[in-house]
Design an enzyme around this catalytic site. Structure first.
Site, mmCIF file in Angstrom:
data_model
loop_
_atom_site.group_PDB
_atom_site.id
_atom_site.type_symbol
_atom_site.label_atom_id
_atom_site.label_comp_id
_atom_site.label_asym_id
_atom_site.label_seq_id
_atom_site.Cartn_x
_atom_site.Cartn_y
_atom_site.Cartn_z
ATOM 1 N N ARG A 54 41.703 36.251 40.339
ATOM 2 C CA ARG A 54 40.494 36.373 41.140
ATOM 3 C C ARG A 54 39.613 35.107 41.041
ATOM 4 N NH1 ARG A 54 37.238 41.410 41.850
ATOM 5 N NH2 ARG A 54 38.960 42.347 40.750
ATOM 6 N N THR A 55 39.290 34.734 39.816
ATOM 7 C CA THR A 55 38.381 33.600 39.634
ATOM 8 C C THR A 55 39.062 32.283 40.019
ATOM 9 O OG1 THR A 55 37.309 34.794 37.852
ATOM 10 C CG2 THR A 55 36.852 32.455 37.997
#
Lengths: 441, 311, 200
Positions: free
Chosen positions: B55-56
């Protein structure tokens, strides 16, 4: 060779001359003359009995890239020491007569300081079975201090047995007080700073819980307990209580715990990572007071060299420990003398006389050619006494440069600090090991 | 602004507002047909991820690419790092490659601080151990501003869950305080850090009591392994005392929103019906992450080494 | 008005190039020229380049409305993210880019800026426009053309041609941001910082 030391201030008091001959102080007084002796002008210098460190890590055998007996001995002599006690957490662990005798021999070959090996309490320092304590005591190294330092003897039964067992040869158990379950993954003092930095906390109670238990065990067994590197205000109180009970409890504090606090961790530079960790300013104050009033008996360095790669990394990956031998005296001057908490006689007491007594290094006899126990340390500067002493320039100020320290490692937390007082000369049995701040080897 | 973004606490109010305002402009790029700006053409952004976080990492990658930077993903798995290369040697390698910015995710608190000592590049902390995750806090603040339709002065935010081990909480407490919000941390005492007196936040053990007047309720993930370490007795009891379910959602003011940095554990700290409700901002948070990270990369990479931009 | 600015170096007077009424006449004239050259403003939008271009576009639109009754579309084109000198000049605060109603596709787009200098702002504006749509034609209107071009760019509408030394600064002042209207020429020694409205 003979030395005539002129006008040294004995323990910071009266100026006297001392003639050192054949390893002994053969004359003391004013205006001594001797045609043969080398003369050392010591006006303005303070003479103390040679310092004694109860807690040194020399890394040999096993990690000779970080420190050797030889390099550690050089650092010790430069720091004013004439005797150091080598912790057993080497590779292999010093848990047998063979290893402690090897360390003893390496120390003798270097010859700059007397190196007294400490034996492990348990096999492999694993905290399961007692090592052959008696065999180490009977060996050429004549071990009297036993420690699993780096690890706590956490099992209360094992600790009780060790305390009892070493009574047979007047031994002492030096405990690294750290409740292991309370410090799993611990990185620094648990408190405001650890909470902010997100580093797992090493709570004061983990040290204090073990000290409380061990003080009670020392009372119960009537044996000798020595508490290593006391770091919290609560620990000082517990030790004070044990002493009031009349039990045989002694304790040491490290120079870094007398000066630095956990605020240093804000840099995330692991040069400030040490075990037990740097604590709060309130702890520092309590430790200074405890050392001043005698609750804490001695200053010990916990000199812990580490190779660069073990410090130039993430905080959590770094090994704990700091260099200490070459800076200890200066830190004590800054934290205890400049604050008025101790005078020079008090420093001699805590850095030479008492540690030599705890370690059994203060016997009167000189070491003969055939060996025998290490002796003659921490004794008065007086006629007929062994010539183990150090001369200190109290007015000097110097800036710590990691790269110019004698240790093979560079992990001093005092890089760039300007510190007071410098060791000018050190004599081991009448031989100059340090002159003019330089090792004579 | 500081040269690096290591901690949300390093941001002044002015810095933080500049990032949020810039992010608002960046957000419009996502709505255009050509979702790309030439701004960082020729600059190299390295994603140095020692922990898996798709995600990041993806969010930073999209952000850097929308600004036309060259992106190198340097993940610990399958690289020299997994063969035991030290962080320092990796840093020296990236330095030699001429990285302009290094976005680092690492399991060790303080690893981004260490990195700044070994290379010249701008360092952006994308989550370090249990320390901080400043861009998450920025995207959370951005989302709150957008949903509440105003600046955060006086806004009431409850952060609920494993505060002790949460880098998201540490960054949010500081940034929200800087932006004028009032933060209440809600957790069982075992999951709160020691000696929090200096934190600009209130502490409560009672979730129901904290919800009555909040504008925002931010739920944090609680890892099941905390249970085996006795931080709480069972998942069921944790969920009962600190989980956000439909009943608790009804205790909140009507306009109050529910946030979660993800990944969520449905049925643990947040009930499925709450996560899926219109009050939840979880998907927006992901979208806003790109805009905020574009703003951060833009502002850090176009200021000179003294930290001076002309804006 | 004070025609001297505070400075640390040699005091040299700031020259007033246009006063408020003169600036107002310049804007009127450009509005008329736009109506002439665009068939009465049909299929045409004005895009101001922040900061002062934004307000100039609005003023021009209002004059065009007064002269012809036509409500010409206006918008804002922030070019900061397209500049080729960000590494030298550093990050600036962004301003919103706003497209006129109906967008810019197949429209005649007139870029509005305060000063034309090197042409770099206009070059950046071309790049920005290309990412936002496909105009039929692009024109450029400026209040002052001060020379020293670094790109093959010329303006279609110029309020005043002003020969300058490269180190001098030309500043168009608008009441909306500067509290006064006018154009001034600031000598080299008195410009400690680049000004927002200056074309570099």
């Amino acid at each position: 060779m003979s030395w005539l030391i002129k006008n040294a201030s004995i323990l910071g008091g009266e100026q006297q001359d001392m003639l050192l001959r054949d390893g002994v102080i053969t004359e003391m007084g004013k205006d001594l003359q001797d045609g043969e002796a080398e003369i050392l002008e010591a006006a303005g210098l303070i003479a103390l009995p040679g310092l004694v460190d109860l807690h040194t890590h020399l890394r040999e055998p096993g990690r000779e890239d970080a420190e050797t007996v030889r390099s550690g001995s050089r650092a010790a002599a430069l720091g004013g020491y004439t005797a150091i006690c080598a912790m057993p957490n080497t590779n292999p662990i010093a848990d047998t007569a063979g290893v402690v005798e090897q360390v003893l021999r390496l120390g003798q070959e270097t010859g700059l300081v007397d190196v007294q090996p400490i034996g492990a309490v348990t096999i492999g320092q694993r905290g399961e079975h007692l090592a052959e304590l008696g065999t180490m005591a009977d060996s050429a190294a004549q071990v009297r201090i036993f420690s699993d330092d780096g690890h706590c003897v956490a099992d209360p039964v094992l600790m009780r047995r060790a305390l009892e067992y070493v009574r047979a040869f007047d031994g002492v158990v030096a405990q690294h007080a750290e409740e292991p379950r309370l410090t799993e993954g611990a990185q620094m003092n648990e408190g405001e700073v650890s909470s902010q930095l997100g580093l797992a906390g090493w709570p004061a109670v983990a040290e204090e819980a073990i000290i409380a238990r061990d003080v009670l065990l020392a009372g119960h067994t009537q044996s000798r307990l020595h508490v290593c590197h006391v770091s919290t205000a609560g620990s000082v109180e517990l030790i004070r209580w044990g002493k009031q009970k009349g039990w045989q409890v002694t304790a040491e504090v490290c120079p870094h715990h007398l000066l630095l606090t956990d605020e240093q961790a804000h840099s995330y530079d692991p040069v400030f990572k040490v075990n037990p960790p740097l604590r709060t300013a309130a702890d520092v104050q309590a430790l200074r007071e405890g050392l001043a009033d005698g609750t804490i008996d001695v200053v010990a360095t916990d000199h812990a060299p580490h190779a660069a790669q073990d410090k130039e990394c993430e905080w959590a990956q770094a090994r704990p420990g700091m260099l200490g031998l070459e800076t200890a005296l200066s830190i004590v001057v800054q934290t205890m003398i400049e604050t008025g908490l101790l005078d020079w006689a008090g420093v001699a007491e805590r850095m030479s006389i008492t540690p030599a007594r705890i370690g059994g290094l203060n016997g009167p006899q000189r070491r003969g050619a055939a060996g025998g126990p290490i002796a003659g340390h921490g004794r008065p500067l007086a006629l007929g006494e062994p010539a183990n002493l150090t001369l200190i320039d109290p007015a000097a100020r110097w800036t710590v440069e990691a790269a110019s320290l004698a240790s093979l490692s560079r992990n001093t937390p005092y890089q760039g600090f300007e510190l007071p007082a410098r060791v000018s000369a050190t004599f081991l049995r009448g031989n100059a090991t340090v002159l003019d701040g330089k090792v004579q080897l | 602004m500081n040269r690096h973004l290591l901690s949300a606490g390093d941001l002044s109010r002015e810095d933080a507002l500049k990032i949020l305002d810039t992010a608002e402009q960046m957000a419009t790029v996502g709505d255009r047909e050509v979702k790309k700006l030439p701004t960082l053409r020729g600059r190299t952004v390295v994603n140095l991820f020692y922990e898996d976080s798709t995600r990041t990492r993806t969010s930073f990658e999209v952000a850097a690419k929308r600004l036309s930077a060259d992106v190198i993903n340097f993940s610990a798995k399958g690289s020299s790092v997994s063969k035991g290369e030290s962080l320092k040697d990796t840093a020296l390698t990236l330095h030699a490659m001429g990285a302009d910015a290094v976005v680092i995710r690492h399991a060790a608190s303080g690893a981004p601080h260490r990195l700044t000592q070994w290379l010249d590049a701008v360092v952006v902390n994308a989550g370090d151990g249990t320390h901080e995750h400043p861009t998450q806090a920025l995207l959370d603040a951005f989302t709150m501003r957008q949903r509440l339709g105003r600046d955060l002065d006086g806004a009431k935010v409850a952060i609920v869950g494993d505060i002790l081990h949460s880098r998201v909480a540490r960054s949010n407490v500081q940034l929200l305080h800087t932006l004028g919000a009032h933060v209440t941390l809600v957790a069982p005492p075992t999951l709160l850090p020691r000696d929090m007196q200096t934190w600009p936040a209130q502490v409560s053990y009672d979730l129901d009591a904290a919800l009555g007047d909040v504008d925002v309720c931010m739920m944090l993930r609680v890892q099941a392994e905390r249970m085996t370490a006795s931080y709480f007795p069972t998942v069921r009891e944790y969920s009962r005392r600190y989980g956000l379910d439909g009943r608790r959602l009804a205790l909140m003011p009507k306009e109050a929103i529910v946030m979660h940095p993800g990944p969520m554990v449905r049925g643990m700290e947040i009930a499925g019906e709450v996560a899926d409700s219109s009050r939840a901002t979880i998907v927006e948070q992901v979208r806003n992450g790109v805009s905020v990270r574009m703003a951060v990369l833009y502002l850090l990479l176009t200021q000179d080494s003294t930290g001076q931009g002309t804006a | 008005m004070d025609t001297r600015v505070p400075e640390t170096g040699v005091q040299r007077p700031v020259r007033k190039i246009l006063d408020a009424p003169a600036l107002s006449r310049v804007i009127d004239r450009i509005a008329h020229q736009i109506l002439e050259k665009t068939d009465g403003g049909t299929n045409t939008v004005l895009l101001g380049i922040p900061t002062r271009g934004t307000f100039l576009a609005r003023r021009l639109a209002s004059r065009i409305k007064a002269f012809s009754g036509l409500a010409i579309g206006t918008g804002v084109l922030d070019i900061t993210l397209y500049r080729d000198d960000l590494r030298m000049r550093g990050a600036r605060a962004l301003e919103p880019t706003e497209m006129p109603d109906g967008g810019i596709d197949n429209k005649r787009v007139i870029l509005i800026d305060d000063v034309l200098f090197s042409g770099r702002s206009v070059r950046a504006a071309f790049d920005a426009l290309a990412d936002l749509g496909r105009p039929r034609a692009v024109q450029l209107a400026v209040i002052v053309d001060r020379g020293h071009r670094e790109f093959p760019i010329r303006a279609d509408y110029v309020g005043k041609n002003l020969p300058t030394a490269r180190a001098e600064t030309v500043k168009v002042q608008l009441a909306e941001v500067d509290d006064v209207d006018g154009v001034i020429l600031v000598p080299a020694e008195s410009t400690p910082t680049p000004l927002d409205g200056e074309s570099v």
